[in-house]
Write an enzyme that holds these catalytic residues in place. Structure first.
Site, PDB file in Angstrom:
ATOM      1  N   ARG A  96       0.834  -1.209   0.000  1.00  0.00           N
ATOM      2  CA  ARG A  96       0.000   0.000   0.000  1.00  0.00           C
ATOM      3  C   ARG A  96       0.868   1.259   0.000  1.00  0.00           C
ATOM      4  NH1 ARG A  96      -3.040  -2.640  -2.389  1.00  0.00           N
ATOM      5  NH2 ARG A  96      -4.645  -3.851  -1.409  1.00  0.00           N
ATOM      6  N   GLU A  99       1.944   1.522  -3.480  1.00  0.00           N
ATOM      7  CA  GLU A  99       0.812   2.016  -4.261  1.00  0.00           C
ATOM      8  C   GLU A  99       0.619   3.525  -4.058  1.00  0.00           C
ATOM      9  OE1 GLU A  99      -3.754   0.601  -4.896  1.00  0.00           O
ATOM     10  OE2 GLU A  99      -3.085   0.826  -2.819  1.00  0.00           O
ATOM     11  N   SER A 122      15.430  14.833   2.578  1.00  0.00           N
ATOM     12  CA  SER A 122      16.386  13.911   3.181  1.00  0.00           C
ATOM     13  C   SER A 122      15.691  12.791   3.948  1.00  0.00           C
ATOM     14  CB  SER A 122      17.308  14.677   4.135  1.00  0.00           C
ATOM     15  OG  SER A 122      18.145  13.770   4.826  1.00  0.00           O
TER      16      SER A 122
END
Length: 156
Positions: A96, A99, A122
């Site tokens: 997820r 995704e 960073s």
């Protein structure tokens, strides 16, 4: 003196031992972090092989988990970070996040560059926080804060 770890398997094996000891002793990541005085996100990442712990923190965790001196020293080595095998994760939680970056990655990039210019956020000078909040529509929501220092690109 800081030492770098060149074998990701060494830290992976230690992470497995840490998780086994954590389960055996019925400890939470927060309890382990509390022993160090560092954030739960940083300590968890370190114990899962993504950061080096300062000596005093490594000692505190090793004591809580009954790890030997070799493990305590290994917790202090600088790891090979970001090593997720096989590229696209298959674990549903990790997928997820993959995704989310597939869907919103270009949006994040565009908005970061519009606000800051050419550069990066960073992951070294970084803070992570996770909160569980009630969803007004029922259930819970995860609020994840990724707080990284902006580093501008510099021509050379």
């Amino acid at each position: 003196m800081p030492h770098a770890q060149l074998d990701p398997q060494a830290r992976q094996d230690l992470a497995l031992a840490v998780v086994e000891a954590k389960i055996r002793k019925d400890l939470t990541w927060q309890e382990l972090a509390d022993a160090t005085g560092l954030s739960v996100a940083f300590v968890t990442a370190a114990l899962l092989g993504q950061h080096a712990l300062p000596a005093d923190a490594a000692r505190a965790v090793a004591e809580r988990l009954d790890l030997d001196e070799a493990a305590e020293r290994l917790l202090q080595t600088i790891p090979l970070r970001g090593c997720i095998p096989d590229g696209i994760p298959t674990d549903s939680t990790l997928y997820r996040f993959h995704e989310m970056l597939q869907v919103y990655g270009t949006t994040l990039k565009a908005l970061i560059h519009e606000k800051f210019g050419d550069g990066i956020i960073s992951a070294v000078n970084f803070r992570l926080d996770i909160q569980k909040v009630d969803d007004p529509e029922g259930g819970s929501r995860a609020v994840i804060t990724l707080d990284g220092k902006y580093l501008p690109a510099a021509p050379f």
